[in-house]
Design a protein around this motif. Structure first.
Motif, PDB file in Angstrom:
ATOM      1  N   ARG A  58     -18.444  -0.750 123.938  1.00  0.00           N
ATOM      2  CA  ARG A  58     -18.272  -1.536 122.717  1.00  0.00           C
ATOM      3  C   ARG A  58     -16.917  -2.154 122.577  1.00  0.00           C
ATOM      4  O   ARG A  58     -15.955  -1.711 123.179  1.00  0.00           O
ATOM      5  N   VAL A  59     -16.878  -3.144 121.729  1.00  0.00           N
ATOM      6  CA  VAL A  59     -15.608  -3.788 121.400  1.00  0.00           C
ATOM      7  C   VAL A  59     -15.147  -3.179 120.087  1.00  0.00           C
ATOM      8  O   VAL A  59     -15.962  -2.917 119.210  1.00  0.00           O
ATOM      9  N   ASP A  60     -13.864  -2.948 119.985  1.00  0.00           N
ATOM     10  CA  ASP A  60     -13.329  -2.409 118.746  1.00  0.00           C
ATOM     11  C   ASP A  60     -13.287  -3.535 117.709  1.00  0.00           C
ATOM     12  O   ASP A  60     -12.371  -4.338 117.683  1.00  0.00           O
ATOM     13  N   LEU A  61     -14.290  -3.563 116.881  1.00  0.00           N
ATOM     14  CA  LEU A  61     -14.385  -4.644 115.901  1.00  0.00           C
ATOM     15  C   LEU A  61     -13.227  -4.629 114.915  1.00  0.00           C
ATOM     16  O   LEU A  61     -12.798  -5.667 114.434  1.00  0.00           O
ATOM     17  N   ALA A  62     -12.722  -3.444 114.627  1.00  0.00           N
ATOM     18  CA  ALA A  62     -11.606  -3.351 113.680  1.00  0.00           C
ATOM     19  C   ALA A  62     -10.426  -4.176 114.169  1.00  0.00           C
ATOM     20  O   ALA A  62      -9.624  -4.678 113.389  1.00  0.00           O
ATOM     21  N   THR A  63     -10.341  -4.333 115.456  1.00  0.00           N
ATOM     22  CA  THR A  63      -9.221  -5.099 116.036  1.00  0.00           C
ATOM     23  C   THR A  63      -9.586  -6.530 116.378  1.00  0.00           C
ATOM     24  O   THR A  63      -8.806  -7.445 116.158  1.00  0.00           O
TER      25      THR A  63
END
Length: 115
Positions: free
Chosen positions: A93-98
């Motif tokens: 996954r991609v760190d959506l928060a970033t």
DNA sequence: ACTGTGACACTGG
DNA sequence: ACCAGTGCCACAG
């Protein structure tokens, strides 16, 4: 008078437009894109737009949680493309928060679900 | 006018 | 954490 405005798929055009707003090195999700376009429940349609409209930054569109929805080799391709833009992955996954891009505003009054 | 479609989101096991 | 099933909704033929 207007010769003939294209009253075609407003949703398709809106979604395509929104996808183009995603800057390099950032990502978004189907649901967020649909909502930003003014159609909250039409996440599935976003995928259709990606296939219909060429020239869009398709690799910046992810599923919920930052997962890659695109199966097969294209999924890996997407991952490579994103990493090439500087997007980091945490596992699958991609760190959506970033890296998630937050759209400035919903262009039109968002359709809200009736209570 | 109706039916099928789709690179989904969400919930429960 | 992962998988499978269900609900969703505008578009295209």
């Amino acid at each position: 008078m207007v010769p003939k405005p294209p009253p075609k798929a407003p949703l398709t055009a809106a979604i395509a437009s929104v996808i183009r707003q995603i800057p390099r090195g950032r990502v978004s999700t189907y649901g967020a894109i649909a909502a930003a376009a003014g159609y909250p429940r039409c996440a599935r349609h976003v995928s259709k737009v990606l296939n219909q409209v060429p020239g869009l930054p398709w690799q910046r569109v992810l599923g919920s949680g930052g997962r890659i929805s695109l199966p097969g080799e294209y999924g890996f391709e997407q991952r490579f493309q994103l990493e090439a833009e500087g997007v980091r992955f945490k596992g699958r996954r991609v760190d959506l928060a970033t890296f998630e891009y937050h759209f400035p505003r919903t262009p039109r009054g968002a359709l809200r679900r009736r209570p």
